[in-house]
Design a protein around this motif. Structure first.
Motif, short mmCIF file in Angstrom:
data_model
loop_
_atom_site.label_atom_id
_atom_site.label_comp_id
_atom_site.label_asym_id
_atom_site.label_seq_id
_atom_site.Cartn_x
_atom_site.Cartn_y
_atom_site.Cartn_z
N ALA A 550 0.81 -1.36 0.05
CA ALA A 550 -0.02 -0.21 0.08
C ALA A 550 0.78 1.10 -0.32
O ALA A 550 0.56 2.02 -0.34
CB ALA A 550 -0.75 -0.36 1.27
N PRO A 552 3.89 3.89 -2.00
CA PRO A 552 3.45 4.07 -2.89
C PRO A 552 5.03 4.48 -3.09
O PRO A 552 5.68 4.47 -4.85
CB PRO A 552 2.58 5.36 -3.28
N ASP A 584 -6.10 -4.66 -0.93
CA ASP A 584 -6.16 -3.53 -1.56
C ASP A 584 -5.24 -3.74 -3.05
O ASP A 584 -4.76 -3.60 -3.49
CB ASP A 584 -5.89 -2.19 -1.41
N ASP A 586 -5.89 -2.57 -6.19
CA ASP A 586 -5.27 -1.93 -7.07
C ASP A 586 -3.87 -1.30 -7.09
O ASP A 586 -3.08 -1.39 -7.63
CB ASP A 586 -6.07 -0.55 -7.42
N THR A 587 -3.91 -1.17 -5.65
CA THR A 587 -2.39 -0.54 -5.53
C THR A 587 -1.57 -1.67 -5.41
O THR A 587 -0.47 -1.33 -5.34
CB THR A 587 -3.06 -0.19 -4.04
N ALA A 591 1.79 -1.54 -7.62
CA ALA A 591 3.28 -1.74 -6.68
C ALA A 591 4.05 -3.45 -7.19
O ALA A 591 5.74 -2.65 -7.87
CB ALA A 591 2.63 -1.84 -5.58
#
Length: 915
Positions: A550, A552, A584, A586-587, A591
């Protein structure tokens, strides 16, 4: 009587006196006395009662001065004829010796009695006081009438109670709002039960109604929300203000003035919003936030009464196993059933759902500890017993934790104590009721001390790294290692990794821990490489958590660490769990793609134990799949474990992924992996995790162990012979339909699920077996779905020709009696030029869930937009997401301005004015 004219400004008001006297000398004397005593007194004389009546009818008379000796009437008859409560005042002149007449005149309504011949100043004073008193009385009557009219015209209901609780007055709005005439306290007590309820739905005793609270305390109650149960079962919600009359002079005998308005529509809107934000959507029970609020209210009421409140937590023993064994839908059904059982057991109490399988029950007026334990035991017994889970009949056991809150206890403290007691019940094996004890707090404090020590250990670099070799099965070469964190506490000794990693995640320290692991592992690999311990293809694996994915900044952090260590990204593998991917998605996807672009490898750890889904292998940039040790432990003696492991190895091989088996402990498991074609493994058979200084010796020891015989071509294990020469027997046990196609689209091999899929969806057996040209079947499709079939044929041809690395397509299929949605997935077969694997994944449940989620979001947004109150949504970063129209109107901002602001900014005084 004519109305009196108002004099011009600055001119004194004249008072008109009607003098009823037959004797002329007395008339002159009285007129002179009155005129001299007060110039405002204007005297009009008449001689008879008839003339007096006529004058009152046509003249603006303020006071009548009556001599009771008239020619046409007896004394008291004249008084009776001229006295009036709302007319002019009456002053009676009688002879001094006629006391009986004077008393009779006063009884009939005369304002004053004077003896004939009294001093002029006495006469003037009596007339003036009578006029002023009558004027004040008329003004008071006008004010009373105006007040009555104003109260009657109010939209709010008004009820006036006397000091005994009886109703002294109520307006029409009160009858209209209630639907019936208000009832006195005596009437309500005679009914046997209070018809009132609190906003949380619990009964409101009569003594706690705002009218009684205001009367008893002498303090006003403003803005109280009270529900009134109507005879038809409906509840009418009232916003009540109660003012004790004792605070105002002149209201003796009046107890309380109560005003109320009907806020049923608003309350229902609030409850609808509460159901969304403060209710558990599965069970309809209160959630944690609302339960804590209700608990706080219960504790306040208990403190006022000097009573106790108990908090009972009920938890399902082994719920995760039930969920894993029978599925989430069956688990949800079980939770809904348990919620109903608890509510039936204590219908008047507040029952909430705190977490997945933990329920909370608030018991007011709990009594002593024995009563509380008995009540908690009854709740646990109500939830324990046989239940239907899915299609199975299972026995459900529950544990209970109890905490008793004395007056003055805090809600959070009471809930924490009950949770500590529940943990003791679970640790003791479950199926029991445990009451909070002081020692529970000591255990919690012990954990706090351990958390403090963990903070210091991470901050000071007190954790170490050990390495477990990853072995290539075919020649026992060590091709990598997994870096594992270790913590040796100075006084407690070694701490289990699962314990302190979970603790670090809870404390928000896991990102710092991961950075230390990456830094240490990369520099150690560089040192080993420089010392000739490892070769250029060696890769070190470091575990990532959901919190790492999570962040970035993770890709940049990995790049910087590799640069400082002087390594290329190809020597690093990042391991993630399936559970970490779904928190999560999409996150995590962004990554992993970022670190993959750096050149690092990505592996799924513990594959098959979490949210296993082929979609993860498709969506995420995965290089390796780790078979969890729970499957490896059954190899050689458990057919199911062998079948599952074979399916994972074959699937990974077909998708071009490497497979690593973890937890290898004996030669039987190793031989089974050889037969399955698994290329890599790690476990105590070769080595436990070791410190870096012992790793070189361990590499030499592993290289010297004998190699277990293996097929020269691992592919032959996956694609063995069956009939026409090629089969995919390894995947027969998987639920996903799979087939292998050659260059021209002919089916070479299928698993059993492929054949069942074709037949279940209206196909023929001739269309699903080896030798059939699958692309031709797609291109010949007619009717509904023909366009999708043609598109599938084009996509698969592109994969077979090498023009595309993978192809996917979602489509609907009308099976007999139902409409289902599938996802077609095609990719090249690893190691086989001109061959492809085709799979059909049933995504009906996911599609329905997405539609239901979209519909739920739409309903939620509609309720928020139509709410009578302002609602502001704030993201986890503290910035506003959006606001509903009422809030935009309140703060005077357009909806576009309400996004991306600090959560307090929309309501700042300088922006919103007085609002």
């Amino acid at each position: 009587m004519r109305s009196r004219a108002v004099p011009p400004p600055g001119q004194a008001m004249a008072y008109h006196v009607l003098l009823v006297e037959e004797r002329e000398p007395d008339v002159r004397r009285l007129r002179e006395d009155l005129a001299c005593g007060d110039p405002r007194l204007v005297v009009t004389p008449v001689a008879t009662l008839a003339a007096a009546r006529a004058a009152v009818a046509c003249l603006p008379v303020d006071c009548i001065l009556l001599n009771v000796s008239l020619p046409d009437r007896h004394a008291l008859e004249a008084v009776a004829a001229l006295s009036s409560t709302d007319g002019p005042g009456l002053v009676v002149l009688t002879p001094g010796e006629t006391d009986a007449v004077a008393l009779g005149a006063l009884a009939l309504g005369a304002d004053e009695h004077l003896t004939a011949g009294c001093p002029p100043e006495v006469l003037v004073r009596a007339v003036r006081h009578t006029v002023e008193r009558r004027a004040g009385r008329r003004l008071l009557c006008q004010q009373d009438a105006l007040f009555g009219w104003a109260v009657e015209s109010l939209r709010e209901g008004v009820v006036v109670y006397d000091s005994d609780g009886r109703i002294a007055h109520h307006n029409g709005a009160a009858r209209r709002i209630l639907g019936f005439a208000p009832r006195s306290v005596q009437q309500l007590r005679a009914a046997g039960s209070s018809p009132y309820v609190r906003p949380d739905g619990t009964p409101l005793p009569l003594e706690e109604h705002p009218s009684r609270v205001a009367f008893e305390t002498g303090r006003p109650v403003v803005g109280a929300t009270v529900g009134l149960r109507l005879p038809d079962g409906e509840t009418r919600w009232l916003l009540v203000n109660a003012i004790p009359a004792g605070r105002h002079e002149g209201l003796s005998g009046i107890g309380t003035v109560v005003s109320f308005e009907d806020v049923t529509a608003r309350q229902r809107a609030v409850q609808a919003l509460e159901n969304i934000t403060l209710r558990d959507p599965l069970t309809g029970l209160t959630n944690r936030a609302l339960l804590l609020d209700r608990l706080g209210q219960s504790l306040e009421r208990a403190m006022a009464r000097g009573a106790n409140v108990a908090m009972v937590l009920v938890d399902v023993d082994g719920f995760n196993s039930l969920n894993d064994g029978y599925g989430f839908a069956a688990g949800d059904d079980l939770l809904a059933d348990l919620a109903s059982r608890l509510q039936r057991r204590v219908p008047a109490a507040t029952v909430g759902r705190l977490s997945a399988d933990t329920f909370g029950v608030i018991l007011e007026s709990a009594g002593d500890s024995d009563d509380v334990v008995a009540a908690a035991h009854g709740l646990r017994e109500a939830a324990t017993g046989r239940c239907t889970v899915g299609e199975a009949d299972v026995y459900v056991s529950c544990s209970a934790g109890v905490a008793l809150g004395p007056p003055g206890a805090a809600a959070e403290q009471l809930l924490r104590n009950a949770d500590l007691a529940l943990h003791r019940a679970k640790a003791a094996g479950g199926g029991r009721t445990v009451v909070y004890e002081d020692g529970d707090l000591a255990s919690a404090r012990d954990r706090l001390e351990l958390e403090r020590d963990l903070r210091l250990a991470i901050a000071r670099g007190g954790l170490t790294i050990e390495y477990q070799p990853i072995v290539r099965i075919s020649d026992h070469a060590v091709v990598g290692a997994e870096a594992l964190a270790r913590w040796h506490h100075p006084t407690r000794g070694p701490i289990a990794p699962a314990s302190f990693v979970e603790m670090a995640t809870t404390l928000g320290l896991v990102r710092q821990l991961t950075r230390q692991m990456l830094e240490g592992a990369c520099h150690q690999v560089a040192a080993w490489r420089a010392g000739g311990v490892i070769g250029p293809g060696f890769r070190v694996a470091v575990n990532l958590t959901a919190a790492d994915l999570a962040d970035p900044g993770l890709p940049g952090e990995v790049h910087e660490i590799l640069e400082r260590a002087g390594l290329d990204a190809g020597c690093l593998t990042l391991e993630v769990t399936e559970t970490g991917l779904v928190q999560d998605t999409d996150t995590a996807l962004a990554a992993l793609y970022a670190v993959r672009r750096l050149g690092a490898h990505v592996s799924i750890d513990d594959f098959g134990t979490g949210y296993s889904s082929l979609s993860y292998l498709r969506r995420f940039p995965i290089d390796k799949v780790k078979i969890d040790k729970s499957f490896v432990q059954g190899l050689g003696h458990d057919p199911d474990a062998t079948t599952l492991a074979r399916g994972i190895v074959s699937l990974a091989s077909g998708l071009g992924l490497q497979t690593i088996a973890e937890g290898i402990e004996n030669d039987v498991q190793l031989q089974a992996l050889v037969q399955l074609g698994c290329p890599l493994a790690q476990g105590y058979l070769w080595s436990e995790p070791v410190p870096p200084e012992r790793f070189a010796d361990r590499i030499r020891e592993i290289a010297s162990t004998p190699v277990v015989g293996a097929p020269s071509d691992v592919t032959q294990v996956v694609l063995g012979s069956r009939g026409d020469g090629i089969a995919w027997a390894a995947l027969d046990s998987l639920r996903a339909p799979l087939a292998v196609l050659d260059m021209d689209g002919t089916i070479l091999a299928t698993n059993l699920s492929w054949q069942r899929f074709t037949l279940d969806n209206g196909g023929r057996a001739a269309d699903c077996g080896p030798g059939v040209n699958y692309l031709g079947v797609c291109e010949r499709a007619r009717g509904q779905g023909a366009d999708g079939a043609a598109q599938a044929a084009l996509g698969i041809r592109a994969v077979l020709a090498g023009r595309a690395e993978r192809f996917e397509l979602e489509y609907d299929c009308s099976a007999p009696g139902t409409l289902r949605r599938f996802q077609l997935f095609a990719s090249p077969l690893s190691g086989r030029t001109g061959m492809a694997v085709v799979a059909h994944l049933d995504i009906t449940d996911r599609h329905r869930a997405e539609l239901a989620l979209a519909e739920s979001h739409h309903r939620h947004q509609s309720l928020v937009d139509q709410a009578p109150v302002g609602v502001l949504r704030v993201g986890p970063d503290g910035l506003t997401l959006d606001a509903n129209p009422p809030l935009c109107t309140i703060v005077g901002r357009p909806p576009s301005d309400m996004q991306g602001m600090a959560s307090a900014a929309p309501l700042a005084p300088e922006e919103a004015g007085e609002t």
